[in-house]
Design a protein around this motif. Sequence first.
Motif, mmCIF file in Angstrom:
data_model
loop_
_atom_site.group_PDB
_atom_site.id
_atom_site.type_symbol
_atom_site.label_atom_id
_atom_site.label_comp_id
_atom_site.label_asym_id
_atom_site.label_seq_id
_atom_site.Cartn_x
_atom_site.Cartn_y
_atom_site.Cartn_z
ATOM 1 N N GLU A 103 45.900 38.739 26.588
ATOM 2 C CA GLU A 103 46.989 39.471 25.934
ATOM 3 C C GLU A 103 48.306 38.759 26.195
ATOM 4 O OE1 GLU A 103 47.563 42.223 23.884
ATOM 5 O OE2 GLU A 103 49.636 41.599 24.182
ATOM 6 N N MET A 104 49.102 38.592 25.141
ATOM 7 C CA MET A 104 50.360 37.852 25.314
ATOM 8 C C MET A 104 51.422 38.673 26.056
ATOM 9 S SD MET A 104 51.982 37.593 21.528
ATOM 10 C CE MET A 104 52.495 38.979 20.553
ATOM 11 N N ARG A 105 51.334 40.001 25.949
ATOM 12 C CA ARG A 105 52.353 40.832 26.595
ATOM 13 C C ARG A 105 52.074 40.943 28.095
ATOM 14 N NH1 ARG A 105 51.495 46.428 24.089
ATOM 15 N NH2 ARG A 105 49.366 45.705 24.372
ATOM 16 N N THR A 106 53.104 41.443 28.780
ATOM 17 C CA THR A 106 52.922 41.807 30.184
ATOM 18 C C THR A 106 52.102 43.089 30.213
ATOM 19 O OG1 THR A 106 54.988 40.755 30.740
ATOM 20 C CG2 THR A 106 54.267 42.491 32.236
ATOM 21 N N ASP A 107 51.416 43.344 31.289
ATOM 22 C CA ASP A 107 50.607 44.553 31.434
ATOM 23 C C ASP A 107 51.476 45.790 31.122
ATOM 24 O OD1 ASP A 107 49.115 46.701 32.289
ATOM 25 O OD2 ASP A 107 48.310 45.665 34.059
ATOM 26 N N PRO A 108 51.133 46.573 30.079
ATOM 27 C CA PRO A 108 52.000 47.706 29.711
ATOM 28 C C PRO A 108 52.060 48.776 30.802
ATOM 29 C CG PRO A 108 49.938 47.776 28.450
ATOM 30 C CD PRO A 108 49.952 46.467 29.216
ATOM 31 N N ILE A 121 43.059 50.345 28.637
ATOM 32 C CA ILE A 121 43.036 49.154 29.498
ATOM 33 C C ILE A 121 42.466 49.526 30.871
ATOM 34 C CG2 ILE A 121 44.504 47.497 30.729
ATOM 35 C CD1 ILE A 121 46.356 47.545 28.199
ATOM 36 N N SER A 122 42.964 50.627 31.440
ATOM 37 C CA SER A 122 42.487 51.030 32.777
ATOM 38 C C SER A 122 40.998 51.348 32.744
ATOM 39 C CB SER A 122 43.253 52.258 33.281
ATOM 40 O OG SER A 122 44.589 51.917 33.492
ATOM 41 N N HIS A 123 40.574 52.014 31.683
ATOM 42 C CA HIS A 123 39.171 52.384 31.551
ATOM 43 C C HIS A 123 38.298 51.125 31.500
ATOM 44 C CE1 HIS A 123 35.876 55.038 30.388
ATOM 45 N NE2 HIS A 123 35.575 54.190 29.434
ATOM 46 N N ALA A 124 38.730 50.161 30.690
ATOM 47 C CA ALA A 124 37.956 48.914 30.563
ATOM 48 C C ALA A 124 37.956 48.161 31.886
ATOM 49 C CB ALA A 124 38.555 48.051 29.447
ATOM 50 N N GLU A 125 39.105 48.139 32.534
ATOM 51 C CA GLU A 125 39.209 47.428 33.814
ATOM 52 C C GLU A 125 38.276 48.056 34.852
ATOM 53 O OE1 GLU A 125 43.199 45.294 35.013
ATOM 54 O OE2 GLU A 125 43.105 47.344 35.788
ATOM 55 N N ASN A 126 38.235 49.390 34.865
ATOM 56 C CA ASN A 126 37.329 50.074 35.811
ATOM 57 C C ASN A 126 35.870 49.741 35.547
ATOM 58 O OD1 ASN A 126 39.471 51.259 37.039
ATOM 59 N ND2 ASN A 126 39.345 53.191 35.908
ATOM 60 N N ARG A 127 35.572 49.411 34.303
ATOM 61 C CA ARG A 127 34.183 49.045 33.984
ATOM 62 C C ARG A 127 33.882 47.587 34.323
ATOM 63 N NH1 ARG A 127 32.428 51.787 28.211
ATOM 64 N NH2 ARG A 127 31.898 53.815 29.094
ATOM 65 N N GLY A 128 34.933 46.844 34.660
ATOM 66 C CA GLY A 128 34.710 45.450 35.058
ATOM 67 C C GLY A 128 35.183 44.413 34.059
ATOM 68 N N VAL A 129 35.938 44.837 33.040
ATOM 69 C CA VAL A 129 36.507 43.866 32.092
ATOM 70 C C VAL A 129 37.650 43.126 32.795
ATOM 71 C CG1 VAL A 129 37.782 43.619 29.916
ATOM 72 C CG2 VAL A 129 35.883 45.256 30.072
ATOM 73 N N ASN A 130 37.724 41.809 32.607
ATOM 74 C CA ASN A 130 38.821 41.025 33.208
ATOM 75 C C ASN A 130 39.968 40.920 32.211
ATOM 76 O OD1 ASN A 130 37.097 40.299 35.416
ATOM 77 N ND2 ASN A 130 36.099 38.861 33.998
ATOM 78 N N PHE A 131 41.140 41.433 32.568
ATOM 79 C CA PHE A 131 42.310 41.328 31.690
ATOM 80 C C PHE A 131 43.203 40.190 32.172
ATOM 81 C CE2 PHE A 131 40.920 45.485 30.416
ATOM 82 C CZ PHE A 131 41.336 45.589 29.096
ATOM 83 N N HIS A 132 43.717 39.426 31.208
ATOM 84 C CA HIS A 132 44.635 38.322 31.517
ATOM 85 C C HIS A 132 45.906 38.568 30.707
ATOM 86 C CE1 HIS A 132 41.068 36.075 33.079
ATOM 87 N NE2 HIS A 132 40.466 36.742 32.111
ATOM 88 N N PHE A 133 46.897 39.184 31.329
ATOM 89 C CA PHE A 133 48.163 39.446 30.619
ATOM 90 C C PHE A 133 49.043 38.191 30.678
ATOM 91 C CE2 PHE A 133 46.530 43.614 31.756
ATOM 92 C CZ PHE A 133 46.597 44.244 30.522
ATOM 93 N N ASP A 134 50.126 38.220 29.900
ATOM 94 C CA ASP A 134 51.038 37.071 29.806
ATOM 95 C C ASP A 134 50.273 35.800 29.413
ATOM 96 O OD1 ASP A 134 53.426 38.519 30.724
ATOM 97 O OD2 ASP A 134 52.303 38.654 32.608
ATOM 98 N N HIS A 135 49.277 35.974 28.585
ATOM 99 C CA HIS A 135 48.506 34.856 28.054
ATOM 100 C C HIS A 135 48.656 34.841 26.532
ATOM 101 C CE1 HIS A 135 46.707 34.273 31.943
ATOM 102 N NE2 HIS A 135 45.950 33.281 31.476
ATOM 103 N N LYS A 136 49.639 34.112 26.070
ATOM 104 C CA LYS A 136 49.829 34.019 24.621
ATOM 105 C C LYS A 136 48.977 32.867 24.087
ATOM 106 C CE LYS A 136 53.104 33.584 20.925
ATOM 107 N NZ LYS A 136 54.441 33.710 20.444
ATOM 108 N N CYS A 137 48.112 33.207 23.155
ATOM 109 C CA CYS A 137 47.259 32.169 22.572
ATOM 110 C C CYS A 137 48.081 31.371 21.563
ATOM 111 C CB CYS A 137 46.059 32.830 21.893
ATOM 112 S SG CYS A 137 45.181 31.726 20.805
ATOM 113 N N THR A 138 48.039 30.053 21.685
ATOM 114 C CA THR A 138 48.807 29.211 20.763
ATOM 115 C C THR A 138 47.920 28.342 19.897
ATOM 116 O OG1 THR A 138 49.015 27.693 22.597
ATOM 117 C CG2 THR A 138 50.956 29.039 22.083
ATOM 118 N N ASP A 139 46.671 28.212 20.294
ATOM 119 C CA ASP A 139 45.783 27.360 19.497
ATOM 120 C C ASP A 139 44.328 27.790 19.714
ATOM 121 O OD1 ASP A 139 45.117 25.408 17.727
ATOM 122 O OD2 ASP A 139 45.114 23.779 19.198
#
Length: 456
Positions: free
Chosen positions: A48-53, A129-147
Amino acid sequence: MFGTSVTFLRNSSNNMPQNEISVLGAGLVGSLLGSLIKEKGFSVDVYEMRTDPRSSEVKGGRSINLALSHRGIRALQLAGVYDQIKNELIPMKGRRMHDLNGELYTQPYGKEHEFINSVSRNGLNQLLISHAENRGVNFHFDHKCTDINLDETIISFTNGKSVHSKVLLGSDGAYSMLRQKMEHKDRFNFQQHYIEHGYKELRMEPRNGTFAMEPNFLHIWPRGNFMLIALPNPDCSFTCTLFFPFEGHLSFESLREPNKVEGFFKHYFPDVIDLIPDYLEQFQQNATSSLVTIRTSPWCYNNSMLIGDAGHAIVPFYGQGMNAGFEDCRLFMEWGEKLGFDWDKLLVFFSQHRKADADAIADLALNNFIEMRDHVADERFLNIKKVEARLQKAYPDIWLPLYSMVTFSDMPYSQAYKIGKLQKEVMNTLEEGFDPDRVELQPLIDRFNNLMQDAH
Ligand code: FAD
């Protein structure tokens, strides 16, 4: 070539991280999708390109609240997250229209127990986001995809990192980077249409510690070519949205000077002046945003697929963009089960089987703007709604009004759209000035049944 076989390349030579499933965008759709896929035992990374909301102040711009209805709720239930949000929802059981004289008219959305719900966009996003994270999803904030290298399924970010994925799902919204990359491929269809209207949000503060208007309605000030609407928030405020042309005689462009804005509100929204005393400051300070419909096909290329707004952004007038995106997630999982999560087949199958529904809801949303801003104040339109309610009551297995098919059922949007057109044909046979309480229903149902038979 679109939809070629999914192969998991190992880029061990350059130490590039190897993900099983990458999801681009942790908006409403991406965060829900991540948790659903994780639950099936796959490893999921969301970028996600944004900071963690959950840790940052949310900037304005997008709508603050949204109408959540049946299709969205079903997907939230599937993810096991609905119970955590349901107490935060504010039911809206119908439209409350405000005419030029401040008179109020109410039009129910469906049967007594049927309503749509106002929900906070940010609150729901954070929860997902919290629900997914609790299930074990890895979130990467401040990651803007450019290519994105579509042939190798490699995403690159502004921070210099790159990652390879077995499958890449693009839920990166209406201005999707994944879609932009697909646009460069052969035989990719892309259509983008901005309507002539934009929107501006205004906040109506609580009054004496409570709502300034009745909270359990979606309020509408229909004014022909434009309209104002208001949805309630849990803090007893309302978020009002003015849908208004960018240019022309009455437009955002024509209301540059304060006295013009004041004159406009005095004439068209006299009751709002009292309800939003600082309307002028807000009008001048708040952003004006555009509204776009995006149609694409196919939604997949090699090991990557678009989902949610990235594949099918629509205008907000049916309150279905998020609901459709959530339904995408539910269907993706159901079809995934059927296909044994053979990703190669699933991406192509989803892309092919969901497209007609995305096109239908795009058209329905555009048509509903005309209904909301114009027809809801029209006597014939209101009388037709009354006849439809009688038909639904008398023939519940045959006649379900279009709004109910779209909002309170799981019927594919494309089917609802087709049936709605036949219903319209039947209603067009009603004579001018008909009495909605006395119209004979049987001939209408007979005509409808005949049309349905012909359509098969
Ligand atoms: P988004 O919510 O746009 O999320 C995309 C995410 O991807 C964002 O977090 C973004 O930061 C991230 N992203 C984008 N680019 C990149 C990148 N390059 N790298 C990394 N991350 C990236 N729908 C309803 O159902 N009901 C309503 O009442 C309703 N009202 C609306 C009112 C308005 C005014 C508008 C504009 C829309 C409304 N919608 C409504 C539609 C709804 O907002 C969208 O359909 C929904 O947000 C789509 O979710 P999404 O996750 O696909 O996209």
